[in-house]
Design an enzyme around this catalytic site. Structure first.
Site, PDB file in Angstrom:
ATOM      1  N   LEU A 196       2.547 -13.410  -1.481  1.00  0.00           N
ATOM      2  CA  LEU A 196       3.811 -13.908  -1.851  1.00  0.00           C
ATOM      3  C   LEU A 196       4.740 -12.728  -1.484  1.00  0.00           C
ATOM      4  O   LEU A 196       6.155 -13.167  -1.166  1.00  0.00           O
ATOM      5  CB  LEU A 196       3.945 -14.158  -3.337  1.00  0.00           C
ATOM      6  N   GLY A 197       4.699 -11.489  -1.616  1.00  0.00           N
ATOM      7  CA  GLY A 197       5.420 -10.539  -1.539  1.00  0.00           C
ATOM      8  C   GLY A 197       4.970  -9.000  -1.670  1.00  0.00           C
ATOM      9  O   GLY A 197       3.849  -8.724  -1.908  1.00  0.00           O
ATOM     10  N   GLU A 198       5.749  -8.060  -1.553  1.00  0.00           N
ATOM     11  CA  GLU A 198       5.239  -6.501  -1.620  1.00  0.00           C
ATOM     12  C   GLU A 198       6.347  -5.764  -2.525  1.00  0.00           C
ATOM     13  O   GLU A 198       7.499  -6.224  -2.469  1.00  0.00           O
ATOM     14  CB  GLU A 198       5.079  -5.862  -0.611  1.00  0.00           C
ATOM     15  N   GLY A 199       5.720  -5.144  -3.468  1.00  0.00           N
ATOM     16  CA  GLY A 199       6.606  -4.389  -4.227  1.00  0.00           C
ATOM     17  C   GLY A 199       6.395  -2.774  -4.028  1.00  0.00           C
ATOM     18  O   GLY A 199       5.669  -2.522  -3.105  1.00  0.00           O
ATOM     19  N   GLY A 201       2.501  -2.150  -4.498  1.00  0.00           N
ATOM     20  CA  GLY A 201       1.487  -3.099  -3.984  1.00  0.00           C
ATOM     21  C   GLY A 201       1.844  -4.451  -3.745  1.00  0.00           C
ATOM     22  O   GLY A 201       3.200  -4.708  -3.668  1.00  0.00           O
ATOM     23  N   GLU A 202       1.089  -5.489  -3.520  1.00  0.00           N
ATOM     24  CA  GLU A 202       1.326  -6.747  -3.131  1.00  0.00           C
ATOM     25  C   GLU A 202       1.309  -7.819  -4.230  1.00  0.00           C
ATOM     26  O   GLU A 202       0.739  -7.270  -5.321  1.00  0.00           O
ATOM     27  CB  GLU A 202       0.210  -7.068  -2.233  1.00  0.00           C
ATOM     28  N   VAL A 203       2.084  -8.732  -4.225  1.00  0.00           N
ATOM     29  CA  VAL A 203       1.939  -9.769  -5.079  1.00  0.00           C
ATOM     30  C   VAL A 203       1.230 -11.051  -4.414  1.00  0.00           C
ATOM     31  O   VAL A 203       1.504 -11.364  -3.374  1.00  0.00           O
ATOM     32  CB  VAL A 203       3.506 -10.419  -5.635  1.00  0.00           C
ATOM     33  N   LYS A 257       0.544  -9.469  -9.644  1.00  0.00           N
ATOM     34  CA  LYS A 257       0.827  -8.150  -8.808  1.00  0.00           C
ATOM     35  C   LYS A 257      -0.472  -7.249  -8.763  1.00  0.00           C
ATOM     36  O   LYS A 257      -1.042  -7.101  -9.884  1.00  0.00           O
ATOM     37  CB  LYS A 257       1.803  -7.348  -9.771  1.00  0.00           C
ATOM     38  N   ASP A 294      18.341  -3.177 -11.561  1.00  0.00           N
ATOM     39  CA  ASP A 294      18.350  -3.379 -10.227  1.00  0.00           C
ATOM     40  C   ASP A 294      18.497  -4.818  -9.659  1.00  0.00           C
ATOM     41  O   ASP A 294      17.677  -5.526  -8.993  1.00  0.00           O
ATOM     42  CB  ASP A 294      16.882  -2.854  -9.729  1.00  0.00           C
TER      43      ASP A 294
END
Length: 442
Positions: free
Chosen positions: A15-18, A21-23, A38, A130
């Site tokens: 779904l995404g990256e933080g 790491g990845e989600v 996460k 943020d």
């Protein structure tokens, strides 16, 4: 990792990256219920353990309709897994047209919800630190969910408020006092909310950073551009008055959140509101994302375990533009229909050519872009690395997915400014217009 991550739950698409790491999407095999997970590799991110502990400690106590719901955490080997509410509506930045913004009525509704969520956080003594469109998700009903508490902190405990001194956040969205230290949490978060409103209404960031190094910011402080230049030129007197209070350079002169919420622009549809942004389609499709509830979610944690097509190039022009099938490692006995998801995202299109030709055409466009590098993976994807107008790194991924005899080209931001990502997408889409399938909603 195995596809059957926890008994009865399957690991799905990214779904995404933080920062750590990845989600991933995790789906219940029997019901289709979805949860975002996460994944943090502690071997790769050695300083992540403390951050995860702090983030989860804050999120587990939060319960609000406009704050992303935390379900629990699981540790296994060298990995930490955080389970969160899955938002099928995507990210807020995806609804913002570069240099245009969005419909005023939509910006007003999102802003009300954002302030409601922030008010709740502050009532719990939590500062987000943020706030930006990339950290604001949308659920299946198109409601704001404040996410990513990696920089959050407690600023009030048992009625005693402390000043903050950590310089953190994203430069175009941070309040000026954050760069000077120390600062009060509530006015700083509210400032960031104001910048989000500016981007929703105009499709541009007002400045690169709120300091004397930036002329646009200095011009704003002396009041020389109100209503005439930059993002302000398309705004009405009502919203400019609201923003003047929110974006006051001195936090002591900044409007309090309660005053912002009671401002006339917040509560009425003013006759002089003009929609300079694009009008998003009314989505009549019923999303397949079920409400996260009941024993299934508990069982997971128990293991602890208008007519603007010619200018709004990134808006969906057909139902097919909204489709994305979860790319899953399913067992042979699983029914693939259970895992079909519909997601509101604008940065994708279908093409009328094969994968090899689509890749060749896309890389030719990338080759013409300045300071653009890319890497083609063996899983039919391309990772693009470039820099934005502020010389900051911008990374996005392109995946090619076969669907119903057509090829879906799906773009997803990995790192950087959402507005700059959308600008790159618009440029690429215009260059590939001759192979893009338009109006095929079957």
């Amino acid at each position: 990792m195995a596809a059957d991550f926890v008994e009865g739950w399957l690991l799905g698409q990214t779904l995404g990256e933080g920062a750590f790491g990845e989600v991933k999407l995790v789906i219940n095999n029997a019901t289709g219920e979805a949860v975002a997970m996460k994944m943090i590799d502690l071997r790769k991110y050695t300083d992540a353990a403390l951050s995860v502990k702090k983030e989860t400690a804050i999120q587990r106590s939060l319960r609000h309709p406009n704050v992303l719901q935390y379900y629990g955490k699981r540790s296994h080997a060298n990995f930490e897994y955080i389970f969160l509410e899955y938002c099928s509506g995507g990210e807020l930045f995806d609804r913002i047209e570069p240099d245009l913004g969005m419909a005023v009525k939509d910006a007003r509704r999102y802003f009300r919800q954002l302030l409601s969520g922030v008010e709740y956080l502050h009532s719990r003594g939590v500062a987000h630190r943020d706030i930006k469109p990339e950290n604001l998700l949308l659920d299946q009903y198109d409601n704001i969910k404040i996410s990513d508490f990696g920089m959050a902190t407690m600023f009030r405990f048992k009625g005693v408020e402390r000043l903050l001194d950590r310089r953190c956040g994203t430069l175009p969205y941070v309040a000026p006092e954050v760069l000077k230290e120390p600062y009060r949490a509530s006015p700083a978060d509210l400032w960031s909310c104001g910048i989000v409103l500016v981007t929703m209404l105009s499709g541009v960031l007002p400045w690169d950073q709120p300091s004397s190094k930036c002329k646009n910011y200095e011009d704003w402080c002396i009041g020389g551009v109100l209503g005439s230049n930059g993002p302000w030129k398309t705004m009405t007197a009502g919203v400019l008055g609201l923003l003047t209070g929110i974006l006051a350079d001195d936090p002591q002169n900044r409007s309090a959140l309660e005053r912002v919420q009671s401002h006339p622009w917040m509560s009425t549809q003013s006759s002089d509101d003009i929609d300079y942004g694009s009008n998003l389609e009314e989505f009549s499709i019923s999303l397949s994302q079920p409400l996260p509830s009941g024993d299934h979610t508990a069982s997971l944690i128990a293991h602890e375990t208008d007519d603007r097509e010619m200018t709004c190039f990134s808006q969906p022009i057909a139902c097919d533009d909204l489709l994305l099938a979860s790319q899953m490692n399913l067992t042979q006995s699983a029914s693939q229909g259970v895992f079909q998801k519909l997601v509101k995202r604008m940065t994708r299109f279908f093409v009328g050519c094969e994968y090899a030709q689509a890749t060749e055409r896309l890389t030719a466009v990338l080759r013409s872009m300045i300071q653009c590098q890319w890497k083609i993976s063996q899983t039919r994807g391309i990772t693009v690395t470039t820099t934005d107008n502020r010389k900051m790194q911008l990374i996005y991924k392109v995946n090619f997915i076969d669907m119903d005899g057509k090829l879906l080209v799906d773009f997803r931001l990995s790192k950087g400014c959402g507005l700059e990502f959308k600008r790159r997408f618009v440029q690429i889409k215009k260059s590939l217009a001759d192979v893009i399938i338009q109006g095929s909603c079957n």
